[in-house]
Design a protein around this motif. Structure first.
Motif, PDB file in Angstrom:
ATOM      1  N   PRO A  58      10.557  -1.861 -11.733  1.00 38.32           N
ATOM      2  CA  PRO A  58      11.880  -1.314 -12.079  1.00 38.32           C
ATOM      3  C   PRO A  58      13.005  -2.228 -11.588  1.00 38.32           C
ATOM      4  N   GLU A  59      14.218  -2.003 -12.097  1.00 42.65           N
ATOM      5  CA  GLU A  59      15.366  -2.835 -11.726  1.00 42.65           C
ATOM      6  C   GLU A  59      15.672  -2.738 -10.236  1.00 42.65           C
ATOM      7  N   THR A  60      15.422  -1.590  -9.672  1.00 47.87           N
ATOM      8  CA  THR A  60      15.693  -1.417  -8.237  1.00 47.87           C
ATOM      9  C   THR A  60      14.629  -2.066  -7.363  1.00 47.87           C
ATOM     10  N   GLY A  61      13.562  -2.571  -7.979  1.00 50.69           N
ATOM     11  CA  GLY A  61      12.498  -3.212  -7.210  1.00 50.69           C
ATOM     12  C   GLY A  61      11.340  -2.257  -6.960  1.00 50.69           C
ATOM     13  N   LEU A  62      10.230  -2.824  -6.579  1.00 54.89           N
ATOM     14  CA  LEU A  62       9.018  -2.043  -6.297  1.00 54.89           C
ATOM     15  C   LEU A  62       8.706  -2.140  -4.805  1.00 54.89           C
ATOM     16  N   PHE A  63       8.698  -1.011  -4.134  1.00 54.34           N
ATOM     17  CA  PHE A  63       8.467  -0.973  -2.683  1.00 54.34           C
ATOM     18  C   PHE A  63       6.990  -0.714  -2.414  1.00 54.34           C
ATOM     19  N   ILE A  64       6.323  -1.697  -1.834  1.00 53.37           N
ATOM     20  CA  ILE A  64       4.926  -1.551  -1.428  1.00 53.37           C
ATOM     21  C   ILE A  64       4.831  -1.826   0.067  1.00 53.37           C
ATOM     22  N   SER A  65       4.364  -0.857   0.815  1.00 52.81           N
ATOM     23  CA  SER A  65       4.309  -0.990   2.265  1.00 52.81           C
ATOM     24  C   SER A  65       3.135  -1.863   2.708  1.00 52.81           C
ATOM     25  N   HIS A  66       3.362  -2.603   3.791  1.00 51.24           N
ATOM     26  CA  HIS A  66       2.262  -3.316   4.423  1.00 51.24           C
ATOM     27  C   HIS A  66       1.288  -2.320   5.065  1.00 51.24           C
ATOM     28  N   GLY A  67       1.842  -1.419   5.865  1.00 51.30           N
ATOM     29  CA  GLY A  67       0.988  -0.513   6.631  1.00 51.30           C
ATOM     30  C   GLY A  67       0.341  -1.236   7.800  1.00 51.30           C
ATOM     31  N   TRP A  68      -0.654  -0.603   8.386  1.00 48.59           N
ATOM     32  CA  TRP A  68      -1.336  -1.199   9.536  1.00 48.59           C
ATOM     33  C   TRP A  68      -2.083  -2.458   9.107  1.00 48.59           C
ATOM     34  N   ALA A  69      -1.862  -3.539   9.845  1.00 50.65           N
ATOM     35  CA  ALA A  69      -2.559  -4.792   9.571  1.00 50.65           C
ATOM     36  C   ALA A  69      -3.985  -4.722  10.127  1.00 50.65           C
ATOM     37  N   ILE A  70      -4.915  -5.353   9.433  1.00 52.03           N
ATOM     38  CA  ILE A  70      -6.318  -5.326   9.841  1.00 52.03           C
ATOM     39  C   ILE A  70      -6.521  -5.882  11.253  1.00 52.03           C
TER      40      ILE A  70
END
Length: 439
Positions: free
Chosen positions: A276-288
């Motif tokens: 979308p125009e507002t961007g796509l928010f994907i979280s990192h979350g806990w790193a391995i």
């Protein structure tokens, strides 16, 4: 209810409210001091950064997430260093062993294993990890054998190891950098794809909260079964709320750090997702690597406090002669302790090389300083017999916070070394004062 079970209920009027609170909750005062110092460091760097650069960059989801990943490698080794120092030994070779092990793994997965299993085979990263753990364990056991059965002081053995394994790392690849590494192997080092995401993070967080609640309830039942003094109900409730609150807060923090826009665009293109125009928010979350550190911390805490092996370790550190006279095979135990240190160094080498996507000759340089400092800052006494795993992990966070904060502000490398060295000396001085007051 017996008198012993009621012992916490009657507050001692001679104690201050804070002292009564600490007594009721049984919070370790040294742990409280370390956490307080860590928070002061965080806030100080954030405020100084805001003054120098116009905005504070330390207390942000991005920096704290990166800080946790950078701490993982040092924290894993610090867990093993606690047992080494508790038994009145030292290991100066961990940084060089990490570099040597990483180089062995790099050569194996880049030049040898693809010819055996085929390029892209899932067995490559699995066998690579097994090789790294085996090499680290064997080197640690060899150091322990020299200390226990040949009577060479650990300081000399590991100082020699520092030079030998660093030179061996250079000779293996003739000074070359081995890169790139197996893509699946690289996920162990963290990054956008080396994290569990928002949903996975909430699953981890809820499981952690369930474990905390179970631990408190089980501990209360265990105390009742053995007739030990119980903590007040309000203290148990406070610890439960505090523990779960910290877990939920940390989960919200890691989920607040999004993937970079470029990687989001690549991911969206590969999976036919419209951004979308507002961007796509994907979280990192806990790193391995952070989850690996947490798992190592839990396992090592159980090993050091709930097993015969752990009791023997602290018995050897408290009084080596008495431990040997009581029937403990101190030589075999020494080999086991150094082998465990080597195993954790191998695991740390996996995390460090995966994070860099390469094996370099400089990997692990000066890590021994940070690992020893983390253990000492975390309350492990150089006199032996005293130390905690969680303290060492917090010490690793403190050390990495100092390094990260100085980089953000723009300190020279020479000044960074001065600060780290001064903190190590100060931590030993505090330990000496603490032990004198405890007598």
């Amino acid at each position: 209810m017996t008198t012993s079970q009621n012992s916490h209920q009657g507050a001692d009027p001679s104690l201050s409210p804070f002292a009564r609170f600490i007594k009721a909750t049984e919070i370790d005062t040294r742990l409280l001091g370390m956490v307080g110092a860590m928070l002061v460091i965080w806030l100080g760097f954030h405020l100084v950064g805001a003054y120098v650069n116009g905005q504070g960059a330390f207390l942000t989801p991005r920096n704290l997430w990166n800080l946790s990943v950078q701490t993982a490698s040092i924290g894993i080794m610090a867990c093993g260093m606690v047992l080494i120092i508790v038994t009145r030994h030292i290991d100066l070779s961990v940084g060089s062993v990490l570099g040597f092990t990483a180089m062995v793994m790099g050569i194996a997965q880049a030049r040898i294993l693809p010819d055996i299993f085929g390029l892209g085979s899932p067995l490559i990263w699995i066998v690579t990890c097994l090789i790294g753990l085996a090499v680290g364990t064997l080197i640690g056991a060899f150091h322990g054998w020299l200390v226990a059965y040949r009577g060479i002081p650990a300081f000399i053995v590991t100082l020699g190891g520092l030079l030998v394994w660093r030179g061996g790392s250079f000779l293996l690849a003739r000074g070359e950098t081995i890169s790139p590494l197996d893509p699946t192997f690289n996920l162990i080092g963290g990054g956008p794809y080396g994290s569990v995401g928002a949903t996975g993070s909430w699953i981890v967080g809820l499981l952690a909260c369930a474990f905390i609640l179970w631990k408190i309830v089980a501990g209360r039942k265990n105390r009742e079964h053995h007739g030990f003094a119980q903590r007040p109900v309000w203290a148990e409730a406070f610890l439960a709320v505090l523990g779960c609150g910290l877990v939920i807060g940390a989960t919200l923090l890691v989920n607040a750090y999004p993937w970079p826009k470029g990687i989001v665009a690549q991911y969206a293109t590969a999976n036919n997702i419209t951004v979308p125009e507002t961007g796509l928010f994907i979280s990192h979350g806990w790193a391995i690597p952070v989850l690996i550190l947490i798992a190592v911390g839990i396992v090592m805490t159980v090993v050091s406090t709930r097993t015969r092996f752990g009791r023997y370790v602290f018995a050897m550190g408290g009084n080596p002669d008495a431990a040997e006279l009581s029937g403990i095979n101190t030589k075999v135990m020494t080999v086991k302790i150094f082998a465990l240190m080597g195993f954790l160094t191998g695991l740390s080498a996996i995390v460090a090389s995966a994070r860099l996507n390469s094996a370099t000759n400089a990997l692990g340089t000066l890590d021994e300083l940070y690992v020893i400092a983390a253990a000492v800052i975390g309350g492990t006494s150089l006199a032996g017999g005293v130390g905690t795993i969680y303290g060492a992990i917090i010490g690793a966070v403190v050390m990495q916070s100092l390094q990260t904060g100085m980089v953000l502000i723009g300190f020279d490398a020479a000044l960074q070394n001065i600060v780290v060295g001064s903190v190590l000396v100060f931590a030993v001085w505090v330990d000496i004062i603490y032990r004198k007051r405890a007598k």
